[in-house]
Design a protein around this motif. Structure first.
Motif, PDB file in Angstrom:
ATOM      1  N   CYS A   8       0.842  -1.188   0.000  1.00 31.53           N
ATOM      2  CA  CYS A   8       0.000   0.000   0.000  1.00 31.53           C
ATOM      3  C   CYS A   8       0.881   1.243   0.000  1.00 31.53           C
ATOM      4  O   CYS A   8       1.853   1.321   0.761  1.00 31.53           O
ATOM      5  N   VAL A   9       0.532   2.179  -0.851  1.00 30.68           N
ATOM      6  CA  VAL A   9       1.188   3.482  -0.916  1.00 30.68           C
ATOM      7  C   VAL A   9       0.099   4.543  -0.979  1.00 30.68           C
ATOM      8  O   VAL A   9      -1.071   4.237  -1.170  1.00 30.68           O
ATOM      9  N   ALA A  10       0.521   5.785  -0.855  1.00 29.24           N
ATOM     10  CA  ALA A  10      -0.405   6.890  -1.076  1.00 29.24           C
ATOM     11  C   ALA A  10       0.280   7.902  -1.978  1.00 29.24           C
ATOM     12  O   ALA A  10       1.478   8.158  -1.851  1.00 29.24           O
ATOM     13  N   LEU A  11      -0.487   8.421  -2.898  1.00 22.57           N
ATOM     14  CA  LEU A  11      -0.079   9.564  -3.709  1.00 22.57           C
ATOM     15  C   LEU A  11      -0.960  10.711  -3.252  1.00 22.57           C
ATOM     16  O   LEU A  11      -2.185  10.659  -3.441  1.00 22.57           O
ATOM     17  N   GLY A  12      -0.379  11.688  -2.588  1.00 21.19           N
ATOM     18  CA  GLY A  12      -1.197  12.700  -1.944  1.00 21.19           C
ATOM     19  C   GLY A  12      -2.018  12.030  -0.865  1.00 21.19           C
ATOM     20  O   GLY A  12      -1.492  11.287  -0.043  1.00 21.19           O
ATOM     21  N   ALA A  43       2.624   0.345   3.524  1.00 23.15           N
ATOM     22  CA  ALA A  43       2.883  -1.036   3.933  1.00 23.15           C
ATOM     23  C   ALA A  43       3.414  -1.842   2.762  1.00 23.15           C
ATOM     24  O   ALA A  43       3.077  -1.577   1.609  1.00 23.15           O
ATOM     25  N   ASP A  44       4.219  -2.839   3.098  1.00 26.77           N
ATOM     26  CA  ASP A  44       4.677  -3.801   2.102  1.00 26.77           C
ATOM     27  C   ASP A  44       4.477  -5.206   2.655  1.00 26.77           C
ATOM     28  O   ASP A  44       4.694  -5.451   3.841  1.00 26.77           O
ATOM     29  N   ASP A  45       4.052  -6.091   1.796  1.00 29.01           N
ATOM     30  CA  ASP A  45       3.874  -7.515   2.053  1.00 29.01           C
ATOM     31  C   ASP A  45       2.582  -7.864   2.785  1.00 29.01           C
ATOM     32  O   ASP A  45       1.844  -8.717   2.335  1.00 29.01           O
ATOM     33  N   ARG A  46       2.295  -7.246   3.910  1.00 25.64           N
ATOM     34  CA  ARG A  46       1.056  -7.519   4.646  1.00 25.64           C
ATOM     35  C   ARG A  46       0.374  -6.184   4.944  1.00 25.64           C
ATOM     36  O   ARG A  46       0.968  -5.303   5.554  1.00 25.64           O
ATOM     37  N   SER A  55     -15.491   3.999   4.054  1.00 24.80           N
ATOM     38  CA  SER A  55     -14.116   4.027   3.549  1.00 24.80           C
ATOM     39  C   SER A  55     -13.319   2.870   4.150  1.00 24.80           C
ATOM     40  O   SER A  55     -13.697   2.295   5.167  1.00 24.80           O
ATOM     41  N   LEU A  56     -12.219   2.556   3.474  1.00 22.65           N
ATOM     42  CA  LEU A  56     -11.300   1.513   3.940  1.00 22.65           C
ATOM     43  C   LEU A  56      -9.978   2.154   4.319  1.00 22.65           C
ATOM     44  O   LEU A  56      -9.382   2.878   3.516  1.00 22.65           O
ATOM     45  N   LEU A  57      -9.537   1.870   5.523  1.00 16.72           N
ATOM     46  CA  LEU A  57      -8.262   2.363   6.005  1.00 16.72           C
ATOM     47  C   LEU A  57      -7.256   1.223   5.942  1.00 16.72           C
ATOM     48  O   LEU A  57      -7.527   0.127   6.438  1.00 16.72           O
ATOM     49  N   ALA A  58      -6.120   1.480   5.329  1.00 20.87           N
ATOM     50  CA  ALA A  58      -5.058   0.476   5.213  1.00 20.87           C
ATOM     51  C   ALA A  58      -3.874   0.900   6.067  1.00 20.87           C
ATOM     52  O   ALA A  58      -3.530   2.081   6.130  1.00 20.87           O
ATOM     53  N   ARG A  59      -3.264  -0.090   6.715  1.00 21.07           N
ATOM     54  CA  ARG A  59      -2.074   0.168   7.527  1.00 21.07           C
ATOM     55  C   ARG A  59      -1.179  -1.065   7.475  1.00 21.07           C
ATOM     56  O   ARG A  59      -1.631  -2.145   7.094  1.00 21.07           O
ATOM     57  N   PRO A  60       0.095  -0.912   7.870  1.00 26.50           N
ATOM     58  CA  PRO A  60       0.998  -2.063   7.828  1.00 26.50           C
ATOM     59  C   PRO A  60       0.744  -3.029   8.973  1.00 26.50           C
ATOM     60  O   PRO A  60       0.225  -2.647  10.026  1.00 26.50           O
ATOM     61  N   HIS A  61       1.113  -4.279   8.748  1.00 28.54           N
ATOM     62  CA  HIS A  61       1.158  -5.238   9.846  1.00 28.54           C
ATOM     63  C   HIS A  61       2.282  -4.774  10.765  1.00 28.54           C
ATOM     64  O   HIS A  61       3.365  -4.402  10.302  1.00 28.54           O
ATOM     65  N   GLU A  62       2.034  -4.759  12.062  1.00 26.18           N
ATOM     66  CA  GLU A  62       2.993  -4.162  13.000  1.00 26.18           C
ATOM     67  C   GLU A  62       4.399  -4.747  12.919  1.00 26.18           C
ATOM     68  O   GLU A  62       5.382  -4.038  13.123  1.00 26.18           O
ATOM     69  N   ARG A  86       4.080   6.577   6.083  1.00 24.78           N
ATOM     70  CA  ARG A  86       2.831   7.075   6.656  1.00 24.78           C
ATOM     71  C   ARG A  86       2.182   5.893   7.367  1.00 24.78           C
ATOM     72  O   ARG A  86       2.221   4.775   6.857  1.00 24.78           O
ATOM     73  N   PRO A  87       1.549   6.102   8.528  1.00 26.12           N
ATOM     74  CA  PRO A  87       1.010   4.977   9.291  1.00 26.12           C
ATOM     75  C   PRO A  87      -0.247   4.357   8.692  1.00 26.12           C
ATOM     76  O   PRO A  87      -0.557   3.207   8.990  1.00 26.12           O
ATOM     77  N   ASP A  88      -0.973   5.108   7.859  1.00 23.35           N
ATOM     78  CA  ASP A  88      -2.179   4.560   7.261  1.00 23.35           C
ATOM     79  C   ASP A  88      -2.611   5.429   6.085  1.00 23.35           C
ATOM     80  O   ASP A  88      -2.071   6.511   5.874  1.00 23.35           O
ATOM     81  N   ALA A  89      -3.579   4.932   5.333  1.00 28.68           N
ATOM     82  CA  ALA A  89      -4.122   5.680   4.194  1.00 28.68           C
ATOM     83  C   ALA A  89      -5.524   5.183   3.899  1.00 28.68           C
ATOM     84  O   ALA A  89      -5.810   3.990   4.042  1.00 28.68           O
ATOM     85  N   VAL A  90      -6.387   6.095   3.491  1.00 27.57           N
ATOM     86  CA  VAL A  90      -7.713   5.734   3.025  1.00 27.57           C
ATOM     87  C   VAL A  90      -7.584   5.276   1.581  1.00 27.57           C
ATOM     88  O   VAL A  90      -7.032   6.001   0.735  1.00 27.57           O
TER      89      VAL A  90
END
Length: 146
Positions: A8-12, A43-46, A55-62, A86-90
């Motif tokens: 997961c990435v965010a652009l803006g 996040a990468d991988d998980r 909305s859906l919030l995405a964040r990395p596995h800790e 970034r810790p999360d993104a919509v």
């Protein structure tokens, strides 16, 4: 909360979930997007997804936060790669990496995650090798805006 094998990435402010089979280039595409001037790595991988109203919030596995797996290089620190975190993104877009698509495909169906539908972009290996993935993702984000 489901953990997806994705990046997961965010652009803006627009979060992008990148899905695909192992070895398809999810991490590579995530790093390229995160290295853009307005890009950040989430996040990468998980990726953990949580539904918040519509909305859906995405964040990395800790256990994997701040790390990126680069094939042939191992697990690297996003900071060492010069990537902003970034810790999360919509989520605004789901990008599926596939081997091949027809030359003139029909528009893909939306992705459904936790009962919510999101615009979906399908990128084949040829498009990614040609370096067009970033442009097509930006176009899909522009198209998805009201």
């Amino acid at each position: 909360m489901p953990s997806l094998h994705a990046a997961c990435v965010a652009l803006g402010d627009a979060g992008i979930l990148i899905r695909g089979p192992s070895g398809s280039g999810k991490s590579s595409l995530a790093v390229l997007l995160a290295a853009e001037p307005d890009g950040v790595l989430v996040a990468d991988d998980r990726v953990i997804c949580e539904r918040h109203a519509d909305s859906l919030l995405a964040r990395p596995h800790e256990t994997l936060a701040g790390q990126v797996e680069i094939r042939g290089q191992g697990i690297l620190s996003a900071a060492d790669l010069g990537l902003t975190l970034r810790p999360d993104a919509v989520l605004h877009l789901v990008t599926d990496l596939v081997t091949d698509v027809p030359r003139l495909p029909e528009p893909p169906d939306d992705a459904e995650i936790l009962g919510l539908r999101l615009p979906r972009l399908v990128l084949d290996r040829g498009v990614r090798r040609a370096g067009l993935a970033t442009l097509l993702i930006r176009a899909a984000l522009r198209k998805g805006k009201p």
